[in-house]
Design an enzyme around this catalytic site. Sequence first.
Site, short mmCIF file in Angstrom:
data_model
loop_
_atom_site.label_atom_id
_atom_site.label_comp_id
_atom_site.label_asym_id
_atom_site.label_seq_id
_atom_site.Cartn_x
_atom_site.Cartn_y
_atom_site.Cartn_z
N ALA A 137 10.34 2.27 6.95
CA ALA A 137 9.68 0.97 7.17
C ALA A 137 10.00 0.44 8.57
CB ALA A 137 10.08 0.00 6.09
N ARG A 138 11.12 -0.26 8.72
CA ARG A 138 11.50 -0.78 10.04
C ARG A 138 13.02 -0.71 10.17
NH1 ARG A 138 7.10 0.03 11.33
NH2 ARG A 138 5.50 -1.40 12.11
N ASP A 151 9.73 -6.38 -5.30
CA ASP A 151 8.78 -6.97 -4.34
C ASP A 151 8.60 -8.41 -4.81
OD1 ASP A 151 6.24 -7.79 -3.07
OD2 ASP A 151 6.03 -5.68 -2.57
N GLU A 189 14.92 0.96 18.63
CA GLU A 189 14.23 2.21 19.00
C GLU A 189 13.17 1.98 20.08
OE1 GLU A 189 12.51 2.92 15.02
OE2 GLU A 189 10.56 2.59 15.92
N ASN A 192 14.43 -10.78 5.68
CA ASN A 192 15.02 -9.53 5.19
C ASN A 192 15.67 -8.69 6.30
OD1 ASN A 192 12.94 -8.17 6.47
ND2 ASN A 192 11.78 -7.79 4.62
N ARG A 224 0.83 -1.22 0.00
CA ARG A 224 0.00 0.00 0.00
C ARG A 224 0.86 1.27 0.00
NH1 ARG A 224 -4.19 0.68 4.22
NH2 ARG A 224 -2.32 0.79 5.49
N HIS A 243 10.26 7.87 14.27
CA HIS A 243 9.18 6.96 13.89
C HIS A 243 7.82 7.66 13.93
CE1 HIS A 243 7.93 2.47 13.73
NE2 HIS A 243 7.13 3.22 13.00
N ALA A 279 9.06 -2.32 2.89
CA ALA A 279 8.73 -3.73 3.12
C ALA A 279 8.61 -3.96 4.62
CB ALA A 279 9.85 -4.61 2.56
N PRO A 280 7.79 -4.93 5.03
CA PRO A 280 7.75 -5.26 6.45
C PRO A 280 9.06 -5.94 6.85
CG PRO A 280 6.46 -6.84 5.19
CD PRO A 280 6.95 -5.81 4.22
N ASP A 320 13.45 7.33 9.45
CA ASP A 320 12.37 7.56 10.40
C ASP A 320 12.34 6.44 11.43
OD1 ASP A 320 10.05 9.01 11.31
OD2 ASP A 320 8.86 7.31 10.59
P1 NAI Z 1 1.80 -3.83 2.79
O1 NAI Z 1 1.60 -5.10 3.53
O2 NAI Z 1 0.67 -3.21 2.06
O3 NAI Z 1 3.01 -4.00 1.76
C1 NAI Z 1 4.22 -4.59 2.09
C2 NAI Z 1 4.82 -5.09 0.79
O4 NAI Z 1 6.14 -5.52 1.05
C3 NAI Z 1 4.07 -6.26 0.16
O5 NAI Z 1 3.79 -6.00 -1.19
C4 NAI Z 1 5.05 -7.43 0.31
O6 NAI Z 1 4.96 -8.36 -0.75
C5 NAI Z 1 6.36 -6.69 0.28
N1 NAI Z 1 7.49 -7.44 0.82
C6 NAI Z 1 7.50 -8.39 1.79
N2 NAI Z 1 8.77 -8.82 1.99
C7 NAI Z 1 9.55 -8.13 1.14
C8 NAI Z 1 10.93 -8.13 0.86
N3 NAI Z 1 11.77 -8.93 1.52
N4 NAI Z 1 11.40 -7.29 -0.08
C9 NAI Z 1 10.56 -6.47 -0.76
N5 NAI Z 1 9.23 -6.43 -0.54
C10 NAI Z 1 8.75 -7.24 0.40
O7 NAI Z 1 2.39 -2.80 3.88
P2 NAI Z 1 2.39 -1.22 3.85
O8 NAI Z 1 1.12 -0.72 4.44
O9 NAI Z 1 2.78 -0.75 2.50
O10 NAI Z 1 3.55 -0.89 4.90
C11 NAI Z 1 4.91 -1.23 4.62
C12 NAI Z 1 5.73 -1.13 5.89
O11 NAI Z 1 5.86 0.24 6.28
C13 NAI Z 1 5.10 -1.79 7.13
O12 NAI Z 1 5.33 -3.17 7.16
C14 NAI Z 1 5.81 -1.08 8.25
O13 NAI Z 1 7.00 -1.78 8.54
C15 NAI Z 1 6.16 0.28 7.67
N6 NAI Z 1 5.44 1.39 8.31
C16 NAI Z 1 6.13 2.43 8.89
C17 NAI Z 1 5.47 3.50 9.47
C18 NAI Z 1 6.17 4.69 10.03
O14 NAI Z 1 5.53 5.50 10.72
N7 NAI Z 1 7.44 4.89 9.78
C19 NAI Z 1 4.03 3.52 9.55
C20 NAI Z 1 3.42 2.45 8.84
C21 NAI Z 1 4.10 1.42 8.28
#
Ligand code: NAI
Length: 329
Positions: A233-234, A175, A263, A211, A155, A295, A205-206, A258
């Site tokens: 991301a993380r 991805d 953390e 990873n 997303r 974050h 990515a999560p 971020d």
């Molecule tokens: P999502 O679940 O919609 O998308 C994650 C995508 O990463 C999926 O398409 C998945 O196939 C892909 N993926 C999984 N393993 C992977 C890898 N090893 N290499 C490349 N792609 C891989 O999640 P969304 O909503 O897009 O969020 C992504 C990440 O952003 C979250 O998991 C979270 O860690 C981080 N996040 C950080 C925030 C912040 O405030 N800094 C707030 C919200 C999310």
Amino acid sequence: MKKVAVFNLREFDEAEWFERYGKELGLAISGCPDAPSLENIARVTEGCECADIITSQITEELMAEFARCGIRYLVTRTIGYDHIDMAAAGKYGIRVGNAPYGPNGVAEYAVMLILMSIRNMKRILERTNIQDYTLQGIRGRELADLTVGVIGTGRIGRTVLKNLSGFGCRLLAYDPHVSREAARYADYMPLSELWRQADVITLHAPLTEENFHLIGKKTLQEMKDGVVIVNTARGGLIDSDALIEAVEKGKVGAAALDVVENEFGLYYYDHKADVLENRQLAILRSFPNVTVSHHMAFYTDNYTRTVIRDSLESCRLFLEGKPNPWQVG
Ligand code: NAI
């Protein structure tokens, strides 16, 4: 009235919305400003079957305590739930929910960090603060001249790609699951190729076991000299020590983080007067070309409203035994 235990409840911006949506959904709130701990779980969850948390680490020990105190549903008002020991949740019969929020807040923040990094904004702000209005060392680069690699096209990554498509830069993506929408904007390619071609790399990515330290000593060597790395991301996706070394050697031209490793327990608290143990963060913060924020890419008014409403709604659906679109385990 059924009660929901809410941890890390922030009085200054969340309390009002929990109260409002709680009333609408017929739920009372038992709030606590702190993360769940062995000391507070019994008190906060008294009379509750559902608990609402943020990104605090939920270990097996804490899960056992939740179960002992009668919690049957744990919902996290965050994007992602890698901070929850899902195996322990299964073992103790606790169902888990994840009520995320829209991707725009984080996606826009990532684009902002990319722009800040390529325009040397940290250096510029530091200079204007001390009335140093010189130009040496702050010349920027333009996105249209650069290639941006987006890792993770879920997303948030997809929204980043869509946002970046207006800047005229070349877009690459990696991805394991190809998204048709993302493929309209970006060329998918293997990681090894993306490392080689990208001037800017942004992570979406999560964090998984596979990873962990995706960006480390070896992968950094494969990247372009002067590469810009943005992580919203993380923290665990980047090996901090390897990044520090790469910044020192000039391999990494700029980074914007971020999120950082270790953390937990640090961010969202006032540590002004404390000596902190996170040396990596101290070093990274000290570089003029590394921007660090705590974050908070998610933190917008839209986030506050939607995440609170949806996490409480998911508790109500769980309690009523109805289909719950937010349940993940
Ligand atoms: P999502 O679940 O919609 O998308 C994650 C995508 O990463 C999926 O398409 C998945 O196939 C892909 N993926 C999984 N393993 C992977 C890898 N090893 N290499 C490349 N792609 C891989 O999640 P969304 O909503 O897009 O969020 C992504 C990440 O952003 C979250 O998991 C979270 O860690 C981080 N996040 C950080 C925030 C912040 O405030 N800094 C707030 C919200 C999310």
